[in-house]
Design a protein around this motif. Structure first.
Motif, short mmCIF file in Angstrom:
data_model
loop_
_atom_site.label_atom_id
_atom_site.label_comp_id
_atom_site.label_asym_id
_atom_site.label_seq_id
_atom_site.Cartn_x
_atom_site.Cartn_y
_atom_site.Cartn_z
N VAL A 64 47.02 57.03 38.34
CA VAL A 64 47.08 58.39 37.78
C VAL A 64 47.81 58.44 36.45
CG1 VAL A 64 47.04 59.32 40.13
CG2 VAL A 64 49.22 59.14 38.90
N LYS A 65 48.37 57.32 36.03
CA LYS A 65 49.16 57.29 34.79
C LYS A 65 48.31 57.75 33.61
CE LYS A 65 52.06 54.01 35.21
NZ LYS A 65 52.70 52.67 35.26
N GLY A 66 48.88 58.64 32.82
CA GLY A 66 48.17 59.16 31.66
C GLY A 66 47.31 60.38 31.96
N ARG A 67 47.10 60.68 33.24
CA ARG A 67 46.28 61.84 33.61
C ARG A 67 47.10 62.91 34.35
NH1 ARG A 67 42.42 61.29 37.27
NH2 ARG A 67 43.38 59.51 38.34
N PHE A 68 48.09 62.46 35.13
CA PHE A 68 48.92 63.38 35.91
C PHE A 68 50.31 63.47 35.28
CE2 PHE A 68 46.84 62.83 40.41
CZ PHE A 68 45.59 63.10 39.84
N THR A 69 50.91 64.65 35.39
CA THR A 69 52.28 64.86 34.92
C THR A 69 53.06 65.61 35.98
OG1 THR A 69 51.51 64.98 32.62
CG2 THR A 69 53.72 65.84 33.09
N ILE A 70 54.20 65.06 36.36
CA ILE A 70 55.11 65.74 37.29
C ILE A 70 56.22 66.37 36.48
CG2 ILE A 70 56.46 63.63 37.72
CD1 ILE A 70 56.86 64.61 40.61
N PHE A 71 56.57 67.61 36.81
CA PHE A 71 57.69 68.27 36.17
C PHE A 71 58.28 69.27 37.15
CE2 PHE A 71 55.58 72.30 34.94
CZ PHE A 71 54.24 71.94 35.05
N ARG A 72 59.45 69.79 36.81
CA ARG A 72 60.15 70.66 37.75
C ARG A 72 60.86 71.78 37.02
NH1 ARG A 72 63.82 66.84 40.99
NH2 ARG A 72 64.75 68.76 41.81
N ALA A 73 61.10 72.85 37.76
CA ALA A 73 61.88 73.99 37.28
C ALA A 73 62.99 74.20 38.30
CB ALA A 73 61.02 75.23 37.14
N ASN A 74 64.17 73.67 38.02
CA ASN A 74 65.23 73.71 39.02
C ASN A 74 65.69 75.15 39.33
OD1 ASN A 74 65.17 70.98 39.43
ND2 ASN A 74 67.02 70.53 38.26
N ALA A 75 65.64 76.01 38.33
CA ALA A 75 66.04 77.40 38.57
C ALA A 75 65.11 78.09 39.57
CB ALA A 75 66.06 78.16 37.26
N MET A 76 63.87 77.62 39.63
CA MET A 76 62.90 78.21 40.56
C MET A 76 62.70 77.35 41.80
SD MET A 76 60.04 79.56 37.88
CE MET A 76 59.08 80.29 39.20
N LYS A 77 63.45 76.24 41.90
CA LYS A 77 63.35 75.33 43.04
C LYS A 77 61.89 74.93 43.29
CE LYS A 77 67.51 77.07 45.31
NZ LYS A 77 68.12 77.53 46.57
N THR A 78 61.22 74.58 42.21
CA THR A 78 59.79 74.26 42.29
C THR A 78 59.50 72.98 41.51
OG1 THR A 78 59.23 76.60 42.51
CG2 THR A 78 57.46 75.10 41.85
N VAL A 79 58.66 72.14 42.11
CA VAL A 79 58.17 70.95 41.42
C VAL A 79 56.66 71.09 41.29
CG1 VAL A 79 57.99 69.60 43.57
CG2 VAL A 79 58.20 68.43 41.36
N TYR A 80 56.13 70.58 40.20
CA TYR A 80 54.71 70.75 39.87
C TYR A 80 54.05 69.39 39.67
CZ TYR A 80 56.44 75.40 38.62
OH TYR A 80 57.04 76.64 38.64
N LEU A 81 52.74 69.38 39.84
CA LEU A 81 51.94 68.22 39.48
C LEU A 81 50.73 68.73 38.70
CD1 LEU A 81 51.72 65.11 39.81
CD2 LEU A 81 50.14 65.56 41.70
N GLN A 82 50.74 68.47 37.40
CA GLN A 82 49.61 68.81 36.55
C GLN A 82 48.63 67.65 36.59
OE1 GLN A 82 48.92 71.68 34.76
NE2 GLN A 82 46.94 70.70 34.35
N MET A 83 47.41 67.92 36.98
CA MET A 83 46.39 66.88 37.14
C MET A 83 45.24 67.17 36.19
SD MET A 83 46.41 66.47 41.29
CE MET A 83 45.68 68.09 41.56
#
Length: 113
Positions: A64-83
């Protein structure tokens, strides 16, 4: 208790994009590394992305390298995966994970024309 709730799965054509979200509760989110895993039918569960607690360090499976991005918003206690640039082989149930101990219920991603 720890709860992880995923959302954002669905069906998309090859080349399309989806963003998964995982809302966490019951843990000190800002101090917890998070991961996304996936499991396709008949295959073992595979970690696809990891992010450290501060969100400044990440790692990805080669597939998935180069296509997926993981990021987070600690204030919202949420982690994301952009695919992005999704492929049929990305079809799987995607799970959020905390501390290699706690799992969400999973969200289905289907990539098909």
């Amino acid at each position: 208790q720890v709860q992880l709730v995923e959302s954002g799965g669905g069906s998309v054509q090859p080349g399309g994009s989806l963003r998964l979200s995982c809302a966490a509760s019951g843990l000190t989110f800002s101090s917890t590394a998070m991961s996304w895993y996936r499991q396709a039918p008949g295959k073992p569960r595979q970690r696809v992305a990891w992010i450290n607690s501060a969100g400044v360090s990440t790692s990805y499976a080669d597939s998935v390298k180069g296509r997926f991005t993981i990021f987070r918003a600690n204030a919202m206690k949420t982690v994301y995966l952009q695919m992005n640039s999704l492929k049929p082989e990305d079809t799987a149930v995607y799970y959020c994970n905390a501390l290699e101990l706690f799992w969400g219920q999973g969200t289905q991603v289907t990539v098909s024309s």
